[in-house]
Design a protein around this motif. Structure first.
Motif, PDB file in Angstrom:
ATOM      1  N   ASN A 123      29.955  28.227  31.843  1.00 46.08           N
ATOM      2  CA  ASN A 123      30.571  28.492  33.136  1.00 46.08           C
ATOM      3  C   ASN A 123      30.550  30.005  33.394  1.00 46.08           C
ATOM      4  O   ASN A 123      31.136  30.776  32.626  1.00 46.08           O
ATOM      5  CB  ASN A 123      32.010  27.975  33.156  1.00 46.08           C
ATOM      6  CG  ASN A 123      32.642  28.028  34.532  1.00 46.08           C
ATOM      7  OD1 ASN A 123      32.627  29.058  35.191  1.00 46.08           O
ATOM      8  ND2 ASN A 123      33.202  26.904  34.964  1.00 46.08           N
ATOM      9  N   ASP A 125      32.138  31.856  35.427  1.00 54.20           N
ATOM     10  CA  ASP A 125      33.455  32.460  35.610  1.00 54.20           C
ATOM     11  C   ASP A 125      34.176  32.643  34.283  1.00 54.20           C
ATOM     12  O   ASP A 125      34.948  33.596  34.124  1.00 54.20           O
ATOM     13  CB  ASP A 125      34.294  31.615  36.578  1.00 54.20           C
ATOM     14  CG  ASP A 125      33.918  31.859  38.033  1.00 54.20           C
ATOM     15  OD1 ASP A 125      34.101  32.996  38.499  1.00 54.20           O
ATOM     16  OD2 ASP A 125      33.404  30.932  38.676  1.00 54.20           O
ATOM     17  N   LYS A 176      41.959  40.139  36.969  1.00 50.44           N
ATOM     18  CA  LYS A 176      40.655  39.618  37.363  1.00 50.44           C
ATOM     19  C   LYS A 176      40.183  38.541  36.380  1.00 50.44           C
ATOM     20  O   LYS A 176      39.537  37.562  36.770  1.00 50.44           O
ATOM     21  CB  LYS A 176      39.627  40.739  37.449  1.00 50.44           C
ATOM     22  CG  LYS A 176      39.687  41.532  38.740  1.00 50.44           C
ATOM     23  CD  LYS A 176      38.498  42.473  38.856  1.00 50.44           C
ATOM     24  CE  LYS A 176      38.545  43.237  40.184  1.00 50.44           C
ATOM     25  NZ  LYS A 176      37.394  44.164  40.317  1.00 50.44           N
ATOM     26  N   PHE A 179      41.873  35.473  37.357  1.00 52.30           N
ATOM     27  CA  PHE A 179      41.275  34.974  38.597  1.00 52.30           C
ATOM     28  C   PHE A 179      40.028  34.149  38.298  1.00 52.30           C
ATOM     29  O   PHE A 179      39.848  33.050  38.840  1.00 52.30           O
ATOM     30  CB  PHE A 179      40.924  36.154  39.507  1.00 52.30           C
ATOM     31  CG  PHE A 179      40.059  35.796  40.679  1.00 52.30           C
ATOM     32  CD1 PHE A 179      40.595  35.186  41.808  1.00 52.30           C
ATOM     33  CD2 PHE A 179      38.692  36.061  40.647  1.00 52.30           C
ATOM     34  CE1 PHE A 179      39.786  34.852  42.888  1.00 52.30           C
ATOM     35  CE2 PHE A 179      37.877  35.719  41.720  1.00 52.30           C
ATOM     36  CZ  PHE A 179      38.427  35.123  42.850  1.00 52.30           C
ATOM     37  N   HIS A 180      39.183  34.660  37.408  1.00 53.36           N
ATOM     38  CA  HIS A 180      37.950  33.930  37.093  1.00 53.36           C
ATOM     39  C   HIS A 180      38.230  32.691  36.244  1.00 53.36           C
ATOM     40  O   HIS A 180      37.522  31.677  36.376  1.00 53.36           O
ATOM     41  CB  HIS A 180      36.956  34.860  36.415  1.00 53.36           C
ATOM     42  CG  HIS A 180      36.298  35.822  37.364  1.00 53.36           C
ATOM     43  ND1 HIS A 180      35.353  35.422  38.275  1.00 53.36           N
ATOM     44  CD2 HIS A 180      36.484  37.156  37.559  1.00 53.36           C
ATOM     45  CE1 HIS A 180      34.949  36.471  38.995  1.00 53.36           C
ATOM     46  NE2 HIS A 180      35.630  37.529  38.575  1.00 53.36           N
ATOM     47  N   LYS A 182      40.843  30.862  36.652  1.00 60.65           N
ATOM     48  CA  LYS A 182      41.308  29.892  37.650  1.00 60.65           C
ATOM     49  C   LYS A 182      40.141  29.312  38.431  1.00 60.65           C
ATOM     50  O   LYS A 182      40.099  28.115  38.727  1.00 60.65           O
ATOM     51  CB  LYS A 182      42.303  30.561  38.590  1.00 60.65           C
ATOM     52  CG  LYS A 182      43.034  29.580  39.503  1.00 60.65           C
ATOM     53  CD  LYS A 182      44.140  30.269  40.278  1.00 60.65           C
ATOM     54  CE  LYS A 182      44.899  29.271  41.141  1.00 60.65           C
ATOM     55  NZ  LYS A 182      46.009  29.925  41.885  1.00 60.65           N
ATOM     56  N   LYS A 183      39.137  30.155  38.768  1.00 60.67           N
ATOM     57  CA  LYS A 183      37.945  29.667  39.456  1.00 60.67           C
ATOM     58  C   LYS A 183      37.194  28.654  38.596  1.00 60.67           C
ATOM     59  O   LYS A 183      36.551  27.740  39.115  1.00 60.67           O
ATOM     60  CB  LYS A 183      37.013  30.827  39.801  1.00 60.67           C
ATOM     61  CG  LYS A 183      37.405  31.627  41.037  1.00 60.67           C
ATOM     62  CD  LYS A 183      36.326  32.618  41.404  1.00 60.67           C
ATOM     63  CE  LYS A 183      35.045  31.911  41.866  1.00 60.67           C
ATOM     64  NZ  LYS A 183      34.015  32.880  42.303  1.00 60.67           N
ATOM     65  N   ALA A 184      37.294  28.837  37.270  1.00 61.13           N
ATOM     66  CA  ALA A 184      36.644  27.899  36.351  1.00 61.13           C
ATOM     67  C   ALA A 184      37.484  26.648  36.128  1.00 61.13           C
ATOM     68  O   ALA A 184      37.076  25.759  35.363  1.00 61.13           O
ATOM     69  CB  ALA A 184      36.387  28.593  35.016  1.00 61.13           C
TER      70      ALA A 184
END
Length: 350
Positions: A123, A125, A176, A179-180, A182-184
């Protein structure tokens, strides 16, 4: 390319391959004995074609893995020169009037490759979250004692040709990283990182520091201390997340081809990107230097943004010699001891 220490001429076996049993070469010394991983004994070849090189009558190489033992041997005059001083204690050597310490900025780096085809590193992210979880400045300070420069997750260093200085420097940012994650689709992450001091002095400490800084981003890094003796055969290229070490190469093409091209034997992160591979082939045939620079810049950005290798820093080479061992003052950055050519280029003070 001819400056790379890997490029040597060896005798053929008559069948189209190298005869490794025949130790005759094209250098300034004749091999008298060679015990792999232990020692080598050389004598000067009197008819060497370079009249201003190979000044020593004989050269003895001894493998001493422990850095403290190496430094002690140099201090007590058991060695004339040594590779890789301890970053944390090199100041002691600098204060000794009988010794000289050489320091050279390089494109050599320690990385943390993630197998791109293995979860959770498949992944992008997750990979970005791990990159933002590294405190690069703290790593340079703790591991290198300041003897290096901050890396930016691509292998072309500021001293190398075609380095792209326009790429934004990635810094430590736990927010950050979250954040990534969470995007994953993740709130937290747990991974294992294999490490050993054979990669670099304080390699395990480097991994433990990463474990501490990553915790603030909700990432648990379990550091696995691996054996130094079997690290390169049993861990590197096999474990999905580990420390790795790469020596500087003279051109971006060489390092991209060896470590990042799809299917390359030493592609230790299993990185694969179609655009990257297309640019790699096109750049080789591009004769316009400006256009080639644009291609290499794009490749650096691809690795920075999408790549599966964390590169926290580029290390300096720091090595030492007895004060009576002299050199011309300009040292190559490719490898310790003047690009591994100290025996050819250096001399004893008269």
């Amino acid at each position: 390319m001819l400056t790379d220490y890997h490029l040597v001429m060896l005798p053929a076996d008559g069948e189209g391959t190298v005869s490794f049993e025949n130790l005759a070469g094209t250098g300034g010394y004749v091999v008298k004995s060679f015990n792999p991983g232990v020692a080598a004994s050389l004598e000067r070849f009197p008819n060497y074609w370079k009249s201003d090189r190979a000044h020593f009558d004989a050269v003895e190489y001894t493998a001493i893995q422990d850095v403290n033992a190496r430094q002690t041997a140099l201090i007590t005059n058991s060695l004339d020169a040594m590779i890789e001083c301890d970053f944390k204690t090199v100041q002691m050597l600098e204060r000794d009037p009988n010794l000289k310490v050489d320091e050279v900025p390089t494109g050599t780096y320690v990385s943390m490759p993630m197998h791109q085809d293995v979860a959770p590193f498949d992944n992008p992210d997750v990979r970005l979250a791990l990159k933002y979880a590294v405190d690069r400045e703290a790593t340079v300070k703790m591991v290198l004692n300041g003897h290096g420069s901050i890396g930016n997750d691509q292998p072309v260093s500021p001293i190398m040709p075609y380095y792209d200085a326009s790429i934004e420097q990635r810094s430590y940012d736990p927010d950050k990283a979250k954040f990534h994650l969470k995007k994953a689709g993740l709130e937290n992450l747990k991974v294992e990182l294999s490490a050993a001091d054979v990669v670099i002095t304080s390699g395990v400490d480097m991994a433990l520091l990463f474990s501490e800084t990553a915790r603030a981003a909700g990432i648990e890094v379990n550091v696995v201390r691996e054996s130094n003796d079997s690290y390169w055969s049993n861990i590197w290229l096999k474990k999905p997340f580990c420390l790795a070490g790469w020596g500087q190469r003279p051109t971006p093409d060489i390092i991209f081809t060896l470590g990042y091209a799809a299917g390359a034997d030493w592609n230790d992160s299993h990185f694969k990107d179609d655009r990257f591979n297309q640019l790699l082939l096109e750049a080789r045939g591009e004769l316009d230097k400006a256009k080639r620079a644009e291609m290499y810049g794009e490749m650096q950005r691809i690795l920075h943004d999408k790549g599966s290798v964390i590169i926290p820093f580029f290390r300096n080479w720091i090595y030492a010699r007895r004060a009576n061992v002299q050199h011309g003052g300009v040292l190559t950055s490719s490898w310790p001891l003047d690009g591994a050519r100290g025996a050819e280029r250096w001399w004893f003070e008269a």
